[in-house]
Write a protein that holds these residues in place. Sequence first.
Motif, PDB file in Angstrom:
ATOM      1  N   ASN A 219     -13.903  -4.837   9.605  1.00  0.00           N
ATOM      2  CA  ASN A 219     -13.867  -5.073   8.037  1.00  0.00           C
ATOM      3  C   ASN A 219     -13.643  -6.730   7.910  1.00  0.00           C
ATOM      4  O   ASN A 219     -13.070  -7.305   8.798  1.00  0.00           O
ATOM      5  CB  ASN A 219     -12.817  -4.281   7.533  1.00  0.00           C
TER       6      ASN A 219
ATOM      7  N   LYS B  30      -3.585   1.663   7.891  1.00  0.00           N
ATOM      8  CA  LYS B  30      -3.237   0.058   6.918  1.00  0.00           C
ATOM      9  C   LYS B  30      -2.224  -0.411   7.118  1.00  0.00           C
ATOM     10  O   LYS B  30      -1.002  -0.006   7.024  1.00  0.00           O
ATOM     11  CB  LYS B  30      -3.570   0.717   5.520  1.00  0.00           C
TER      12      LYS B  30
ATOM     13  N   LEU C 190      -9.591   4.799  -3.284  1.00  0.00           N
ATOM     14  CA  LEU C 190      -9.221   4.351  -1.906  1.00  0.00           C
ATOM     15  C   LEU C 190      -8.171   3.301  -2.134  1.00  0.00           C
ATOM     16  O   LEU C 190      -6.973   3.334  -1.390  1.00  0.00           O
ATOM     17  CB  LEU C 190     -10.341   3.470  -1.309  1.00  0.00           C
ATOM     18  N   GLU C 191      -8.163   2.384  -3.214  1.00  0.00           N
ATOM     19  CA  GLU C 191      -7.162   1.474  -3.574  1.00  0.00           C
ATOM     20  C   GLU C 191      -7.190   0.764  -4.715  1.00  0.00           C
ATOM     21  O   GLU C 191      -8.266   0.978  -5.341  1.00  0.00           O
ATOM     22  CB  GLU C 191      -6.892   0.627  -2.354  1.00  0.00           C
TER      23      GLU C 191
ATOM     24  N   VAL D 258     -10.602   1.466  10.431  1.00  0.00           N
ATOM     25  CA  VAL D 258     -11.214   2.841  10.335  1.00  0.00           C
ATOM     26  C   VAL D 258     -12.059   3.148  11.595  1.00  0.00           C
ATOM     27  O   VAL D 258     -12.994   1.991  11.783  1.00  0.00           O
ATOM     28  CB  VAL D 258     -12.304   2.961   9.225  1.00  0.00           C
TER      29      VAL D 258
ATOM     30  N   LYS E 156     -18.364  -4.388   3.247  1.00  0.00           N
ATOM     31  CA  LYS E 156     -17.124  -4.879   3.833  1.00  0.00           C
ATOM     32  C   LYS E 156     -17.245  -5.247   5.387  1.00  0.00           C
ATOM     33  O   LYS E 156     -16.405  -5.963   5.767  1.00  0.00           O
ATOM     34  CB  LYS E 156     -16.273  -3.774   3.716  1.00  0.00           C
TER      35      LYS E 156
ATOM     36  N   LYS F  58       1.008  -1.448  -0.124  1.00  0.00           N
ATOM     37  CA  LYS F  58      -0.136  -0.061  -0.111  1.00  0.00           C
ATOM     38  C   LYS F  58       0.726   1.281  -0.028  1.00  0.00           C
ATOM     39  O   LYS F  58       0.624   2.215  -0.461  1.00  0.00           O
ATOM     40  CB  LYS F  58      -1.162  -0.029   1.174  1.00  0.00           C
TER      41      LYS F  58
ATOM     42  N   VAL G 292      -7.733   6.286   9.582  1.00  0.00           N
ATOM     43  CA  VAL G 292      -7.558   5.090   8.773  1.00  0.00           C
ATOM     44  C   VAL G 292      -6.345   4.464   9.046  1.00  0.00           C
ATOM     45  O   VAL G 292      -5.242   5.482   8.548  1.00  0.00           O
ATOM     46  CB  VAL G 292      -7.979   5.485   7.496  1.00  0.00           C
TER      47      VAL G 292
ATOM     48  N   VAL H 226      -7.075  -3.223   7.326  1.00  0.00           N
ATOM     49  CA  VAL H 226      -7.448  -1.731   7.709  1.00  0.00           C
ATOM     50  C   VAL H 226      -8.377  -1.692   8.833  1.00  0.00           C
ATOM     51  O   VAL H 226      -9.270  -2.017   9.041  1.00  0.00           O
ATOM     52  CB  VAL H 226      -8.179  -1.405   6.347  1.00  0.00           C
TER      53      VAL H 226
ATOM     54  N   GLU I  49      -4.031   7.262   6.858  1.00  0.00           N
ATOM     55  CA  GLU I  49      -4.561   8.137   5.764  1.00  0.00           C
ATOM     56  C   GLU I  49      -5.935   9.093   6.390  1.00  0.00           C
ATOM     57  O   GLU I  49      -6.478   8.720   7.268  1.00  0.00           O
ATOM     58  CB  GLU I  49      -5.375   7.150   5.097  1.00  0.00           C
ATOM     59  N   GLU I  50      -6.236  10.031   5.615  1.00  0.00           N
ATOM     60  CA  GLU I  50      -7.062  10.836   5.859  1.00  0.00           C
ATOM     61  C   GLU I  50      -8.418   9.960   5.669  1.00  0.00           C
ATOM     62  O   GLU I  50      -8.573   9.186   4.757  1.00  0.00           O
ATOM     63  CB  GLU I  50      -7.068  11.831   4.787  1.00  0.00           C
ATOM     64  N   GLY I  51      -9.391  10.063   6.601  1.00  0.00           N
ATOM     65  CA  GLY I  51     -10.495   9.397   6.372  1.00  0.00           C
ATOM     66  C   GLY I  51     -11.460  10.075   5.113  1.00  0.00           C
ATOM     67  O   GLY I  51     -11.841  11.366   5.403  1.00  0.00           O
ATOM     68  N   LEU I  52     -12.029   9.235   4.239  1.00  0.00           N
ATOM     69  CA  LEU I  52     -12.925   9.739   3.185  1.00  0.00           C
ATOM     70  C   LEU I  52     -14.200   9.238   3.519  1.00  0.00           C
ATOM     71  O   LEU I  52     -14.658   8.217   3.988  1.00  0.00           O
ATOM     72  CB  LEU I  52     -12.488   9.443   1.920  1.00  0.00           C
TER      73      LEU I  52
ATOM     74  N   GLU J  80     -19.126   3.738  -1.293  1.00  0.00           N
ATOM     75  CA  GLU J  80     -18.020   2.945  -2.010  1.00  0.00           C
ATOM     76  C   GLU J  80     -18.459   2.186  -3.114  1.00  0.00           C
ATOM     77  O   GLU J  80     -19.418   1.723  -3.277  1.00  0.00           O
ATOM     78  CB  GLU J  80     -17.463   2.145  -0.888  1.00  0.00           C
TER      79      GLU J  80
HETATM   80  P1  AMP Z   1      -8.761  -0.927   1.460  1.00  0.00           P
HETATM   81  O1  AMP Z   1      -8.146  -2.412   1.873  1.00  0.00           O
HETATM   82  O2  AMP Z   1      -7.708  -0.101   1.430  1.00  0.00           O
HETATM   83  O3  AMP Z   1      -9.609  -0.930   0.502  1.00  0.00           O
HETATM   84  O4  AMP Z   1      -9.600  -0.607   2.694  1.00  0.00           O
HETATM   85  C1  AMP Z   1     -10.547  -1.378   3.115  1.00  0.00           C
HETATM   86  C2  AMP Z   1     -11.853  -0.603   3.525  1.00  0.00           C
HETATM   87  O5  AMP Z   1     -11.477   0.235   4.360  1.00  0.00           O
HETATM   88  C3  AMP Z   1     -12.325   0.083   2.118  1.00  0.00           C
HETATM   89  O6  AMP Z   1     -12.952  -0.664   1.282  1.00  0.00           O
HETATM   90  C4  AMP Z   1     -13.032   1.301   2.839  1.00  0.00           C
HETATM   91  O7  AMP Z   1     -14.174   0.719   3.362  1.00  0.00           O
HETATM   92  C5  AMP Z   1     -12.137   1.338   4.144  1.00  0.00           C
HETATM   93  N1  AMP Z   1     -11.324   2.714   3.799  1.00  0.00           N
HETATM   94  C6  AMP Z   1     -10.024   2.384   3.253  1.00  0.00           C
HETATM   95  N2  AMP Z   1      -9.467   3.785   3.411  1.00  0.00           N
HETATM   96  C7  AMP Z   1     -10.329   4.507   3.580  1.00  0.00           C
HETATM   97  C8  AMP Z   1     -10.382   6.097   3.677  1.00  0.00           C
HETATM   98  N3  AMP Z   1      -9.221   6.359   3.600  1.00  0.00           N
HETATM   99  N4  AMP Z   1     -11.387   6.787   4.223  1.00  0.00           N
HETATM  100  C9  AMP Z   1     -12.602   5.782   4.729  1.00  0.00           C
HETATM  101  N5  AMP Z   1     -12.592   4.703   4.593  1.00  0.00           N
HETATM  102  C10 AMP Z   1     -11.459   3.863   4.029  1.00  0.00           C
END
Ligand code: AMP
Length: 414
Positions: A213, A132, A271-272, A144, A203, A92, A130, A142, A174-177, A181
């Motif tokens: 998650n 990771k 996000l990714e 949150v 999730k 990541k 957030v 992850v 990370e900044e929370g968004l 989704e």
């Molecule tokens: P990821 O494996 O990076 O997709 O993260 C798993 C889940 O965490 C995502 O599907 C989102 O629901 C949540 N998530 C990841 N990054 C953020 C973010 N910056 N802000 C808010 N939720 C996030």
Amino acid sequence: MTSSVVVGSGAREHALAWALAQSGGVVVTPGNAGIAAHGISCVSVPATELEADLFVIGPEQPLVDGLADELRAQGKTVVGPGAEGARLEGSKAYMKEFLASAGVPTARFGVFHHEDEALAFLSTMSPPYVIKTDGLAAGKGVLVTAYLAEARRDVMEKLSGTSFGDAGTTVVIEEGLDGEECSLTVLFDGTRAFALAPAQDFKRVGDANAGPNTGGMGAYAPMEVMTSELVKEVMTSVVAPTVDELHKRAIDFRGVLYAGVMLTSKGPKLLEYNVRFGDPETEVIAPLYGARLFDLLRAVGEGRLEKGAVGTSQYAVTVVLAAHGYPHHPRHGDMIFGLGRDGQLAQPVEGVTVYHAGTELDERGRFITAGGRVLALTGVADSVRQARELAYEGASLVTFEGRVMRNDIALAVI
Ligand code: AMP
Ligand code: GLY
């Protein structure tokens, strides 16, 4: 008659194999008991020792390990990036650096190896926090959270290696968004990119997004909030700069770019990236494309994808049945009731397919739980409402001790 090899052993691979089987022969390596029961050949032979027109690699680990490179070196047609391209998912920290360099809109972030710097950065952020894990963690790395104390504890656990071993000794903060989704599955043949139906994954383990998650508890597609205008916007603002950056770095990427997108009030942000098909997203996407999937995927592998979207006329909803104790301590060995010898519903419901994720046969030939996510039941119909009803009707017929299931998959959209 075409032939395909699918690499992997979950419900995603079951759904891919089932769709590809509509165009010809399919072998899954290693597959699982439910895929085999469904009449698809499963072998425990490495993909490098198999021959087929098309190889599709399901999970991230073999991609990160370079399986696609090995297969291409043998002259095979493969869907999946080589090890270099797979780093986009494998780390990541690398992905965030790549996105920043490409100019892709994404959450503000920092990468840390040391606790004091990580905690200092964390204290400058506002909730939600957030955190990771850098490396692969099967969707569970992850956190949150709205609570600083919890975020701090998580940083400390991850950096000390107690929660994810070596995968977790680097963290991304990370900044929370905020927003809705969307999982956008983009086929990319090295030159052209092509979006399949947008899907939504659920999730968190519990209804109303409560609890930790998971790898994903259900999904539906197409996701109507993700209009064709928004898809175009993501293709322009997210995917196009990614393609340019891949070219700039001379990374030969032929496979799936799965964009996890947050639809924020300031527009879509990435996000990714994952470098493979989503799970459980594939359990809704593969049935929607069905017999067209082989040609699409072969075109990806051969670098001759045509531009323009192939529409879908139906909707699909999938509901995951997970084992007691999922996601932290899934229990193995619970007897599954309601499946026939072919692993499908003993009392069939038209429009419902059962994809096996974590099952095996006991010594008397009965299906038992053997993984976190056990089964994914997909309903396909002309509306989301009907598809959802079918999936839950199917789920009502399959039971096992301690079964974990969300009741609100696709509920908000009907
Ligand atoms: P990821 O494996 O990076 O997709 O993260 C798993 C889940 O965490 C995502 O599907 C989102 O629901 C949540 N998530 C990841 N990054 C953020 C973010 N910056 N802000 C808010 N939720 C996030
Ligand atoms: N559905 C989440 C993933 O495949 O990573």
